[in-house]
Design a protein around this motif. Structure first.
Motif, short mmCIF file in Angstrom:
data_model
loop_
_atom_site.label_atom_id
_atom_site.label_comp_id
_atom_site.label_asym_id
_atom_site.label_seq_id
_atom_site.Cartn_x
_atom_site.Cartn_y
_atom_site.Cartn_z
N GLY A 1 0.82 -1.21 0.00
CA GLY A 1 0.00 0.00 0.00
C GLY A 1 0.85 1.25 0.00
O GLY A 1 0.54 2.24 -0.67
N SER A 2 1.95 1.20 0.74
CA SER A 2 2.88 2.33 0.77
C SER A 2 3.52 2.54 -0.60
O SER A 2 3.64 3.67 -1.08
CB SER A 2 3.95 2.07 1.83
N LEU A 3 3.90 1.45 -1.24
CA LEU A 3 4.55 1.54 -2.56
C LEU A 3 3.61 2.04 -3.64
O LEU A 3 3.97 2.92 -4.42
CB LEU A 3 5.12 0.18 -2.96
N VAL A 4 2.39 1.51 -3.68
CA VAL A 4 1.47 1.90 -4.76
C VAL A 4 0.96 3.32 -4.60
O VAL A 4 0.60 3.96 -5.58
CB VAL A 4 0.27 0.92 -4.93
N SER A 5 0.94 3.81 -3.36
CA SER A 5 0.39 5.14 -3.12
C SER A 5 1.45 6.23 -3.03
O SER A 5 1.12 7.41 -3.11
CB SER A 5 -0.40 5.14 -1.80
N GLY A 6 2.69 5.85 -2.84
CA GLY A 6 3.72 6.84 -2.58
C GLY A 6 3.72 7.26 -1.12
O GLY A 6 4.66 7.90 -0.66
N ALA A 7 2.67 6.94 -0.38
CA ALA A 7 2.52 7.19 1.06
C ALA A 7 2.94 8.58 1.49
O ALA A 7 3.55 8.76 2.53
CB ALA A 7 3.25 6.12 1.86
N ALA A 8 2.61 9.58 0.70
CA ALA A 8 2.94 10.96 1.07
C ALA A 8 2.07 11.44 2.23
O ALA A 8 2.46 12.34 2.96
CB ALA A 8 2.77 11.88 -0.13
N THR A 9 0.90 10.85 2.38
CA THR A 9 -0.02 11.24 3.45
C THR A 9 -0.64 9.98 4.05
O THR A 9 -0.62 8.91 3.46
CB THR A 9 -1.17 12.13 2.93
N THR B 1 -3.76 9.47 4.35
CA THR B 1 -4.88 9.09 3.49
C THR B 1 -4.41 8.26 2.31
O THR B 1 -5.02 7.24 1.98
CB THR B 1 -5.64 10.34 3.00
N ALA B 2 -3.32 8.67 1.68
CA ALA B 2 -2.78 7.91 0.55
C ALA B 2 -2.39 6.50 0.97
O ALA B 2 -2.67 5.53 0.26
CB ALA B 2 -1.58 8.64 -0.06
N LEU B 3 -1.75 6.38 2.12
CA LEU B 3 -1.36 5.06 2.61
C LEU B 3 -2.59 4.18 2.83
O LEU B 3 -2.63 3.03 2.40
CB LEU B 3 -0.55 5.18 3.90
N LEU B 4 -3.60 4.72 3.50
CA LEU B 4 -4.80 3.93 3.75
C LEU B 4 -5.50 3.54 2.46
O LEU B 4 -5.98 2.41 2.32
CB LEU B 4 -5.74 4.69 4.68
N MET B 5 -5.56 4.47 1.51
CA MET B 5 -6.17 4.14 0.22
C MET B 5 -5.35 3.07 -0.51
O MET B 5 -5.92 2.20 -1.19
CB MET B 5 -6.31 5.40 -0.64
N GLY B 6 -4.04 3.11 -0.35
CA GLY B 6 -3.19 2.07 -0.94
C GLY B 6 -3.47 0.72 -0.33
O GLY B 6 -3.55 -0.30 -1.03
N ILE B 7 -3.63 0.68 0.99
CA ILE B 7 -3.96 -0.58 1.66
C ILE B 7 -5.33 -1.08 1.20
O ILE B 7 -5.49 -2.26 0.90
CB ILE B 7 -3.90 -0.42 3.19
N VAL B 8 -6.30 -0.17 1.11
CA VAL B 8 -7.63 -0.55 0.62
C VAL B 8 -7.51 -1.22 -0.75
O VAL B 8 -8.13 -2.25 -1.01
CB VAL B 8 -8.58 0.67 0.56
N SER B 9 -6.70 -0.65 -1.63
CA SER B 9 -6.57 -1.21 -2.98
C SER B 9 -5.96 -2.61 -2.97
O SER B 9 -6.24 -3.41 -3.85
CB SER B 9 -5.75 -0.28 -3.88
#
Length: 108
Positions: free
Chosen positions: A44-52, A54-62
């Motif tokens: 999730g961190s890799l696919v989202s870039g984990a800048a925030t 929210t991005a990290l959580l959305m990456g995990i959701v995906s």
């Protein structure tokens, strides 16, 4: 004596109880979220870039969500109606450690 197929193999452990959540989306489709694992945090961190946060959580959701039996992408989550994203984030929220989502480096 063990046969070649079983030599060195660990005994089969019973499958752990599966913890999955289902969410009905605004268009009537049903999303299924399996229990998150450590590898989902990393991916999730890799696919989202984990800048925030929210991005990290959305990456995990995906990483842990299927809709109609098919996996979804980070971009799919980004394009969903906000109400649906909120439902998916809420479903994941109980699996995420409070220390992670409140980390100073991941303020969203």
């Amino acid at each position: 004596m063990a046969t070649d197929e079983t030599k060195g193999a660990a005994p089969a452990a019973p499958a752990p109880a599966s913890r999955a959540a289902t969410v009905t989306l605004s268009d009537g489709r049903v999303a299924t979220l399996r229990a998150a694992k450590g590898r989902d945090l990393e991916k999730g961190s890799l696919v989202s870039g984990a800048a925030t946060q929210t991005a990290l959580l959305m990456g995990i959701v995906s990483c842990i969500t299927t809709i109609g039996g098919k996996g979804i992408t980070y971009e799919d989550v980004q394009e969903m109606p906000l109400a649906d994203v909120g439902l998916l984030l809420a479903a994941v929220g109980n699996d995420i450690l409070p220390e992670l989502v409140t980390s100073p480096g991941l303020r969203g």
